[in-house]
Design a protein around this motif. Sequence first.
Motif, PDB file in Angstrom:
ATOM      1  N   ALA A   1      -0.385   7.583  -6.479  1.00 17.58           N
ATOM      2  CA  ALA A   1      -1.272   8.549  -5.829  1.00 17.58           C
ATOM      3  C   ALA A   1      -1.597   9.726  -6.745  1.00 17.58           C
ATOM      4  O   ALA A   1      -2.744  10.209  -6.777  1.00 17.58           O
ATOM      5  CB  ALA A   1      -0.646   9.044  -4.528  1.00 17.58           C
TER       6      ALA A   1
ATOM      7  N   GLY B   1       2.262   1.562  -3.476  1.00 18.90           N
ATOM      8  CA  GLY B   1       1.215   2.025  -4.386  1.00 18.90           C
ATOM      9  C   GLY B   1       0.894   3.488  -4.192  1.00 18.90           C
ATOM     10  O   GLY B   1       0.650   4.215  -5.173  1.00 18.90           O
ATOM     11  N   TRP B   2       0.903   3.948  -2.943  1.00 16.36           N
ATOM     12  CA  TRP B   2       0.640   5.373  -2.701  1.00 16.36           C
ATOM     13  C   TRP B   2       1.747   6.244  -3.302  1.00 16.36           C
ATOM     14  O   TRP B   2       1.482   7.299  -3.875  1.00 16.36           O
ATOM     15  CB  TRP B   2       0.542   5.619  -1.200  1.00 16.36           C
TER      16      TRP B   2
ATOM     17  N   THR C   1      -7.851  -0.950  -1.751  1.00 16.58           N
ATOM     18  CA  THR C   1      -7.747  -1.383  -3.152  1.00 16.58           C
ATOM     19  C   THR C   1      -6.990  -2.700  -3.253  1.00 16.58           C
ATOM     20  O   THR C   1      -7.413  -3.642  -3.948  1.00 16.58           O
ATOM     21  CB  THR C   1      -7.039  -0.310  -3.983  1.00 16.58           C
TER      22      THR C   1
ATOM     23  N   ALA D   1       0.831  -1.204   0.000  1.00 16.63           N
ATOM     24  CA  ALA D   1       0.000   0.000   0.000  1.00 16.63           C
ATOM     25  C   ALA D   1       0.869   1.260   0.000  1.00 16.63           C
ATOM     26  O   ALA D   1       0.563   2.249  -0.693  1.00 16.63           O
ATOM     27  CB  ALA D   1      -0.924  -0.012   1.219  1.00 16.63           C
TER      28      ALA D   1
ATOM     29  N   ALA E   1      -5.323   2.909  -0.576  1.00 20.84           N
ATOM     30  CA  ALA E   1      -4.444   1.953  -1.240  1.00 20.84           C
ATOM     31  C   ALA E   1      -4.575   0.568  -0.604  1.00 20.84           C
ATOM     32  O   ALA E   1      -4.613  -0.457  -1.302  1.00 20.84           O
ATOM     33  CB  ALA E   1      -2.994   2.433  -1.154  1.00 20.84           C
TER      34      ALA E   1
ATOM     35  N   TYR F   1      -5.501   5.203  -4.808  1.00 22.23           N
ATOM     36  CA  TYR F   1      -4.229   5.243  -4.089  1.00 22.23           C
ATOM     37  C   TYR F   1      -3.960   6.618  -3.484  1.00 22.23           C
ATOM     38  O   TYR F   1      -2.813   6.962  -3.212  1.00 22.23           O
ATOM     39  CB  TYR F   1      -3.075   4.871  -5.039  1.00 22.23           C
TER      40      TYR F   1
END
Length: 316
Positions: free
Chosen positions: A170, A165-166, A186, A162, A183, A177
């Motif tokens: 983002a 991904g952020w 998701t 996460a 995130a 995200y």
Amino acid sequence: MSDLIQTSTGRERLAARCRDVSEAPVFALGVMSVILLNAVLLGVETYSGLSVEYGVLLHSAERFCVVAFTVEMLIRLGAHADRPKAFFRDPWNVFDLLVVSSAFVPFLRENTTLLRLLRLARVLRTAKFMPQLRVLLVAVGRSLPGTVSFLFVGALILYVYAMIGWICFAGHDPAHYGSLGRAGLTLFLLMTLEGLGDAVHAGLAVSPFSILYYASYVLLASFVLVNVLIGVVLNALEEAREMEEDAKRAEEAAARRAEGHADAAWAAQEGADELRLRIAAVRRALDDMEAQLEPSPAAPLTTGSPALAGASAGAR
């Protein structure tokens, strides 16, 4: 001593009779039917119209269930009259006893919410009469420590991915995200492979290297961790089956020991009776012998007797 033997023999007779009843297939079928009836009554009571229209009938049926469960518990307690400790060694017996006896506790009986929850707990008593269901429930309990470790590892992987991904998506996909929480949500949904194709296409629009991100995440989260969880559950299931078999063997051994004690008590009682009969026969024989050895009363001597007259003449 004889009173103790007779008391022990009486308890063993009661246990044997109750055990024959409790181990009969008809008994288990009847208890299962009452449990299902109790579940149906709980469902019917959720409909206000039916509960008002058939309130008296539903109340009578509930009383019948309570009486049936009480009789069943008394029979099962009687089956362990010769070995009461064995009854409380089984957690399911303790659970059943608490659930059934709760109907007679004043505070619980008057509290409608608690009473319904306890009546709902009676449905779980089906595990007592369904060995496979009992094994599954025990397996779930045995797998909890491994499941906690699995959740910790899964949460750690989810947190790391996460954050990645952020950092990477983002700015391009704030809806999925934009924050660590979004995130994580998701990626948690992607763990079930739902919407994976759309996520991969959106990631490729940002960078072709995003395929490595999603591929590695799916490999770890959806394949490795899930297989680890399956392995933990299967291991717990095997342990639960072994525990069930050990408990069954222990119960059979206890029953055999109880039968052996009963046979020994019967043999001791028969031996004591036979010994009493022999002692009584010996006493009668001694009485007869004493009666024969007692001297008979002396016959009276008369002066007119010829033998006495002859003896007197010889003396002169």
